[in-house]
Design a protein around this motif. Sequence first.
Motif, short mmCIF file in Angstrom:
data_model
loop_
_atom_site.label_atom_id
_atom_site.label_comp_id
_atom_site.label_asym_id
_atom_site.label_seq_id
_atom_site.Cartn_x
_atom_site.Cartn_y
_atom_site.Cartn_z
N LYS A 62 0.85 -1.21 0.00
CA LYS A 62 0.00 0.00 0.00
C LYS A 62 0.87 1.25 0.00
O LYS A 62 0.64 2.19 -0.77
CB LYS A 62 -0.92 0.00 1.22
N TYR A 63 1.87 1.27 0.87
CA TYR A 63 2.74 2.44 0.95
C TYR A 63 3.65 2.55 -0.26
O TYR A 63 3.83 3.63 -0.82
CB TYR A 63 3.58 2.39 2.23
N THR A 105 1.71 3.69 -3.35
CA THR A 105 1.47 5.13 -3.33
C THR A 105 2.73 5.88 -3.74
O THR A 105 2.69 6.79 -4.58
CB THR A 105 1.03 5.58 -1.93
N LEU A 164 3.12 8.19 -7.16
CA LEU A 164 3.54 9.59 -7.10
C LEU A 164 4.86 9.81 -7.84
O LEU A 164 5.03 10.81 -8.55
CB LEU A 164 3.67 10.04 -5.65
#
Length: 120
Positions: free
Chosen positions: A28-29, A32, A36
């Motif tokens: 999940k991290y 992300t 980005l």
Amino acid sequence: LERQLLMQNQMRERQTAMQIAWTREFLKYFGTFFGLAAVGLTAGAIKKKNPGVLLPIVPLSFIFAYQCDMGYGTLLQRIKGEAENILDTQSTLLELPKGPLTYEELEKIRRSQSKFFIEK
């Protein structure tokens, strides 16, 4: 002995479940961050008109794909299959140097260490 085997198996299953859960949380991290970074690098490449700015996406995409495969894919099943193949067809790779440790060797080591500590 049977209870001990069951307990060891339960512990192994729980550790594996924790590893998969950790990988999914990390994904999940990292997902992300990867998203980005991809957007930022793409914008930078367009702004500077230099496609070389996009190069960091290549290794990041491999890491992202590995984490996806580990968390939601079939990586663990493939690893298990390869491990079973090694156990079945290449068991000589699993042999310890100088063979398995015996009780006599352990006692010999223990005695030599106890003499060492007594002499000091």
